[in-house]
Design a protein around this motif. Structure first.
Motif, PDB file in Angstrom:
ATOM      1  N   ASP A   1       0.863  -1.166   0.000  1.00  0.00           N
ATOM      2  CA  ASP A   1       0.000   0.000   0.000  1.00  0.00           C
ATOM      3  C   ASP A   1       0.906   1.224   0.000  1.00  0.00           C
ATOM      4  N   ASN A   2       0.349   2.401  -0.105  1.00  0.00           N
ATOM      5  CA  ASN A   2       1.157   3.615  -0.200  1.00  0.00           C
ATOM      6  C   ASN A   2       2.287   3.679   0.820  1.00  0.00           C
ATOM      7  N   ASP A   3       1.956   3.656   2.087  1.00  0.00           N
ATOM      8  CA  ASP A   3       2.969   3.769   3.138  1.00  0.00           C
ATOM      9  C   ASP A   3       3.052   2.527   4.010  1.00  0.00           C
ATOM     10  N   ASP A   4       2.475   1.443   3.565  1.00  0.00           N
ATOM     11  CA  ASP A   4       2.400   0.260   4.405  1.00  0.00           C
ATOM     12  C   ASP A   4       2.677  -0.991   3.572  1.00  0.00           C
ATOM     13  N   THR A   5       3.698  -1.734   3.942  1.00  0.00           N
ATOM     14  CA  THR A   5       4.015  -2.998   3.292  1.00  0.00           C
ATOM     15  C   THR A   5       3.992  -4.079   4.357  1.00  0.00           C
ATOM     16  N   ARG A   6       3.266  -5.152   4.092  1.00  0.00           N
ATOM     17  CA  ARG A   6       3.159  -6.245   5.062  1.00  0.00           C
ATOM     18  C   ARG A   6       3.461  -7.572   4.398  1.00  0.00           C
ATOM     19  N   VAL A   7       4.223  -8.392   5.097  1.00  0.00           N
ATOM     20  CA  VAL A   7       4.513  -9.748   4.664  1.00  0.00           C
ATOM     21  C   VAL A   7       4.115 -10.670   5.794  1.00  0.00           C
ATOM     22  N   SER A   8       3.320 -11.688   5.478  1.00  0.00           N
ATOM     23  CA  SER A   8       2.922 -12.635   6.516  1.00  0.00           C
ATOM     24  C   SER A   8       2.794 -14.027   5.912  1.00  0.00           C
ATOM     25  N   PHE A   9       2.784 -15.003   6.783  1.00  0.00           N
ATOM     26  CA  PHE A   9       2.594 -16.388   6.399  1.00  0.00           C
ATOM     27  C   PHE A   9       1.312 -16.880   7.056  1.00  0.00           C
ATOM     28  N   SER A  10       0.476 -17.552   6.293  1.00  0.00           N
ATOM     29  CA  SER A  10      -0.747 -18.141   6.836  1.00  0.00           C
ATOM     30  C   SER A  10      -0.599 -19.650   6.774  1.00  0.00           C
ATOM     31  N   GLY A  11      -0.730 -20.283   7.920  1.00  0.00           N
ATOM     32  CA  GLY A  11      -0.621 -21.735   7.973  1.00  0.00           C
ATOM     33  C   GLY A  11      -1.763 -22.405   7.245  1.00  0.00           C
TER      34      GLY A  11
END
Length: 59
Positions: free
Chosen positions: A43-53
């Motif tokens: 997103d503009n000012d937000d980057t997220r990386v996650s793992f979903s089991g």
């Protein structure tokens, strides 16, 4: 987990300690080793990386 991902324990430690920025292929290897889905949101000012089991069906 390092063995399952084909990485050294030192490499995994550097990632966990935020000492290195993992590449997308490396994140994909980690997701596979964790039997998880890799989720990336940009997103503009937000980057997220996650793992979903992955859910397993218990018999």
């Amino acid at each position: 987990m390092a063995d399952r991902a084909g990485l050294t324990q030192a490499k995994v430690s550097r990632i966990e300690g935020s000492d290195t920025v993992p590449t997308l292929p490396l994140l994909a290897k980690l997701a596979e080793a964790l039997d998880a889905t890799l989720n990336i949101a940009l997103d503009n000012d937000d980057t997220r990386v996650s793992f979903s089991g992955h859910r397993t069906n218990a018999a």
